[in-house]
Design a protein around this motif. Structure first.
Motif, mmCIF file in Angstrom:
data_model
loop_
_atom_site.group_PDB
_atom_site.id
_atom_site.type_symbol
_atom_site.label_atom_id
_atom_site.label_comp_id
_atom_site.label_asym_id
_atom_site.label_seq_id
_atom_site.Cartn_x
_atom_site.Cartn_y
_atom_site.Cartn_z
ATOM 1 N N SER A 38 -8.873 -79.135 -11.367
ATOM 2 C CA SER A 38 -9.182 -77.747 -11.000
ATOM 3 C C SER A 38 -10.605 -77.623 -10.473
ATOM 4 O O SER A 38 -10.868 -76.844 -9.548
ATOM 5 N N ILE A 39 -11.541 -78.414 -11.034
ATOM 6 C CA ILE A 39 -12.931 -78.365 -10.555
ATOM 7 C C ILE A 39 -13.019 -78.892 -9.128
ATOM 8 O O ILE A 39 -13.688 -78.301 -8.270
ATOM 9 N N LEU A 40 -12.324 -80.002 -8.851
ATOM 10 C CA LEU A 40 -12.362 -80.578 -7.504
ATOM 11 C C LEU A 40 -11.664 -79.680 -6.488
ATOM 12 O O LEU A 40 -12.142 -79.522 -5.353
ATOM 13 N N LEU A 41 -10.545 -79.082 -6.871
ATOM 14 C CA LEU A 41 -9.856 -78.163 -5.954
ATOM 15 C C LEU A 41 -10.712 -76.927 -5.688
ATOM 16 O O LEU A 41 -10.802 -76.456 -4.543
ATOM 17 N N SER A 42 -11.347 -76.401 -6.735
ATOM 18 C CA SER A 42 -12.247 -75.250 -6.554
ATOM 19 C C SER A 42 -13.399 -75.622 -5.632
ATOM 20 O O SER A 42 -13.817 -74.814 -4.786
ATOM 21 N N LEU A 43 -13.905 -76.844 -5.783
ATOM 22 C CA LEU A 43 -14.977 -77.323 -4.914
ATOM 23 C C LEU A 43 -14.525 -77.373 -3.457
ATOM 24 O O LEU A 43 -15.262 -76.951 -2.550
ATOM 25 N N GLY A 44 -13.316 -77.879 -3.220
ATOM 26 C CA GLY A 44 -12.792 -77.917 -1.855
ATOM 27 C C GLY A 44 -12.683 -76.534 -1.245
ATOM 28 O O GLY A 44 -13.074 -76.311 -0.090
ATOM 29 N N PHE A 45 -12.166 -75.590 -2.020
ATOM 30 C CA PHE A 45 -12.098 -74.204 -1.539
ATOM 31 C C PHE A 45 -13.500 -73.624 -1.347
ATOM 32 O O PHE A 45 -13.722 -72.813 -0.445
ATOM 33 N N GLY A 46 -14.448 -74.049 -2.200
ATOM 34 C CA GLY A 46 -15.826 -73.564 -2.078
ATOM 35 C C GLY A 46 -16.460 -73.966 -0.762
ATOM 36 O O GLY A 46 -17.149 -73.162 -0.119
ATOM 37 N N VAL A 47 -16.216 -75.219 -0.338
ATOM 38 C CA VAL A 47 -16.729 -75.671 0.967
ATOM 39 C C VAL A 47 -16.092 -74.846 2.086
ATOM 40 O O VAL A 47 -16.767 -74.440 3.040
ATOM 41 N N GLY A 48 -14.788 -74.577 1.949
ATOM 42 C CA GLY A 48 -14.104 -73.751 2.944
ATOM 43 C C GLY A 48 -14.678 -72.343 3.015
ATOM 44 O O GLY A 48 -14.844 -71.783 4.109
ATOM 45 N N ILE A 49 -14.976 -71.763 1.859
ATOM 46 C CA ILE A 49 -15.561 -70.420 1.815
ATOM 47 C C ILE A 49 -16.922 -70.404 2.495
ATOM 48 O O ILE A 49 -17.260 -69.481 3.242
ATOM 49 N N PHE A 50 -17.729 -71.443 2.236
ATOM 50 C CA PHE A 50 -19.052 -71.531 2.856
ATOM 51 C C PHE A 50 -18.945 -71.514 4.378
ATOM 52 O O PHE A 50 -19.647 -70.748 5.051
ATOM 53 N N TYR A 51 -18.050 -72.346 4.941
ATOM 54 C CA TYR A 51 -17.907 -72.393 6.398
ATOM 55 C C TYR A 51 -17.227 -71.136 6.944
ATOM 56 O O TYR A 51 -17.441 -70.758 8.103
ATOM 57 N N PHE A 52 -16.428 -70.498 6.110
ATOM 58 C CA PHE A 52 -15.829 -69.221 6.520
ATOM 59 C C PHE A 52 -16.915 -68.163 6.728
ATOM 60 O O PHE A 52 -16.886 -67.411 7.707
ATOM 61 N N TYR A 53 -17.908 -68.133 5.822
ATOM 62 C CA TYR A 53 -19.007 -67.179 5.975
ATOM 63 C C TYR A 53 -19.886 -67.536 7.175
ATOM 64 O O TYR A 53 -20.428 -66.640 7.838
ATOM 65 N N LEU A 54 -20.032 -68.841 7.453
ATOM 66 C CA LEU A 54 -20.777 -69.239 8.656
ATOM 67 C C LEU A 54 -20.036 -68.815 9.922
ATOM 68 O O LEU A 54 -20.654 -68.409 10.907
ATOM 69 N N LEU A 55 -18.693 -68.915 9.899
ATOM 70 C CA LEU A 55 -17.897 -68.442 11.037
ATOM 71 C C LEU A 55 -18.119 -66.957 11.259
ATOM 72 O O LEU A 55 -18.247 -66.493 12.410
ATOM 73 N N LEU A 227 -21.047 -79.867 -12.009
ATOM 74 C CA LEU A 227 -20.130 -79.173 -12.920
ATOM 75 C C LEU A 227 -19.008 -80.105 -13.381
ATOM 76 O O LEU A 227 -18.569 -80.041 -14.540
ATOM 77 N N LEU A 228 -18.549 -80.988 -12.487
ATOM 78 C CA LEU A 228 -17.494 -81.930 -12.845
ATOM 79 C C LEU A 228 -17.969 -82.913 -13.916
ATOM 80 O O LEU A 228 -17.294 -83.119 -14.937
ATOM 81 N N VAL A 229 -19.135 -83.533 -13.686
ATOM 82 C CA VAL A 229 -19.664 -84.511 -14.635
ATOM 83 C C VAL A 229 -19.973 -83.854 -15.982
ATOM 84 O O VAL A 229 -19.673 -84.411 -17.044
ATOM 85 N N ALA A 230 -20.539 -82.642 -15.938
ATOM 86 C CA ALA A 230 -20.839 -81.928 -17.172
ATOM 87 C C ALA A 230 -19.563 -81.521 -17.904
ATOM 88 O O ALA A 230 -19.483 -81.593 -19.138
ATOM 89 N N GLY A 231 -18.544 -81.106 -17.159
ATOM 90 C CA GLY A 231 -17.284 -80.705 -17.777
ATOM 91 C C GLY A 231 -16.604 -81.858 -18.493
ATOM 92 O O GLY A 231 -16.078 -81.697 -19.608
ATOM 93 N N GLU A 232 -16.618 -83.058 -17.886
ATOM 94 C CA GLU A 232 -16.039 -84.230 -18.533
ATOM 95 C C GLU A 232 -16.832 -84.620 -19.781
ATOM 96 O O GLU A 232 -16.261 -85.052 -20.786
ATOM 97 N N MET A 233 -18.151 -84.469 -19.718
ATOM 98 C CA MET A 233 -18.969 -84.758 -20.903
ATOM 99 C C MET A 233 -18.620 -83.822 -22.052
ATOM 100 O O MET A 233 -18.511 -84.238 -23.213
#
Length: 372
Positions: A38-55, A227-233
């Motif tokens: 879920s963290i990695l999928l959220s991260l992927g969507f986060g990158v998409g959101i960032f470029y969406f705002y740049l668009l 967040l991923l590394v901290a979450g696994e810890m």
């Protein structure tokens, strides 16, 4: 005075902003050992959101959010939406302020009333708004180094702790996709990555837009990987069965680490992280709300605009939730669905469609031959 931000200053501002309160309360451990998915999928969507705002900015000739709204929807609708976004930014600033107050009140100053902690911290944030986003961004560049170093040090001690058990991270791929997606939509999508909507008031100030387009995703990915590394810890220290019992699981996990008698309380470093992240996140949201006020009421004095933004933030922090249980319920169940999704995604999406249509019509009119 014209504001100019270097890309590295903006990237550090984004990292501190995105970590903000997420490093302390930002995990949803319902998927248990599959939380990394879920963290990695959220991260992927986060990158998409960032470029969406740049668009959005590239279509609107790099105006700020209010200018983009006026370009896409007209003068009167943009004023209404601008007022809504102003309240939204200040409300989220108030929510983060309350996160900070609850955290400090429970971990550091147990007998100090929450309003005193919030009021004191808000004075510093107000001064940050007064000196401007340039000074805040330069401060963030220095603070970002401290943030990353502290997190990495805590991760090393956490993974080397005798309380850490690798077996708690397995088995994986046992959680249904329905449960994983429910942990992403809407909470994991809108917090923290969707909150980058406030940077639509700041992106136009970057002095190198090519670097922002090319490397901006690095700030989002850095946050996601931390967040991923901290979450696994946290899972390895607290176990999937007990992690959801804690309001601040990161702090509880760090409490289990004792580095000799010289450093018996590493959780003190989590207070520093929260101070840095809380300061940057509240400052950015308050500055976004203040900028909208300045644009809507250009004749008002700057000091009064900042004072208004400060008072509204303070009221939002205390009027709309009475205790931490109610605060978390509103923040995790109501705000993402009824505030984040419409204002972070739906309105910008409609705005992008409107700008594309207007750009197409303008191009058609420009290509058509003049009447005889």
């Amino acid at each position: 005075m014209k504001v100019k931000l270097a890309p590295v200053e903006l990237f550090s501002l984004m990292i501190n902003f995105l970590l903000g309160s997420a490093i302390v309360v930002g995990w949803n451990f319902q998927p248990k050992q599959d939380v990394w998915i879920s963290i990695l999928l959220s991260l992927g969507f986060g990158v998409g959101i960032f470029y969406f705002y740049l668009l959005l900015h590239s279509l609107g000739k790099w105006g700020n959010l209010i200018q983009l709204l006026e370009l896409g929807f007209g003068k009167w609708i943009s004023k209404l939406l601008g007022f809504i976004y102003c309240l939204y930014f200040l409300y989220i600033a108030g929510r983060v302020l309350k996160d900070f107050s609850f955290f400090i009140g429970q971990v550091l100053f147990i007998n100090i009333p929450f309003w005193i902690i919030s009021f004191t911290f808000l004075l510093v944030v107000s001064y940050s708004c007064f000196v401007g986003i340039e000074a805040t961004a330069r401060s963030s560049l220095i603070l970002c180094v401290f943030t990353c170093v502290i997190i990495l040090v805590l991760m090393v001690f956490g993974y080397l702790s005798p309380h850490f058990e690798l077996s708690r991270l397995t088995p994986v791929f046992r959680t249904s996709w329905k449960q994983i997606l429910s942990s992403i939509f809407p909470t994991g999508l809108t917090f923290p990555y969707g909150e980058l909507i406030v940077f639509t008031m700041i992106f136009p100030y970057v002095n190198n837009r090519k670097a922002l387009r090319k490397y901006g995703w690095i700030a989002v990915c850095t946050t996601g990987m931390l967040l991923l590394v901290a979450g696994e810890m946290i899972l390895g220290l607290l176990s999937p069965e007990t992690v959801n019992l804690y309001v601040f699981p990161f702090v509880k996990a760090v409490e289990l680490n004792v580095v000799t008698d010289f450093l018996p309380h590493l959780e003190a470093f989590t207070v520093i992280l929260n101070l840095i992240g809380g300061f940057i996140k509240i400052s950015v949201f308050m500055y976004g709300g203040f900028m909208i006020l300045a644009q809507m009421f250009p004749k008002a004095k700057r000091n009064r605009q900042i004072l208004t933004a400060t008072i509204l933030t303070f009221l939002c922090a205390f009027i709309l939730s009475k205790n931490i249980i109610q605060h978390l319920f509103i923040g995790l169940k109501i705000v993402p669905l009824y505030m984040h999704i419409p204002l972070q995604l739906i309105v910008p999406f409609i705005l992008v469609i409107s700008l594309i249509i207007k750009k197409y019509i303008s191009k058609k009119q420009g290509d058509s031959p003049p009447p005889l």
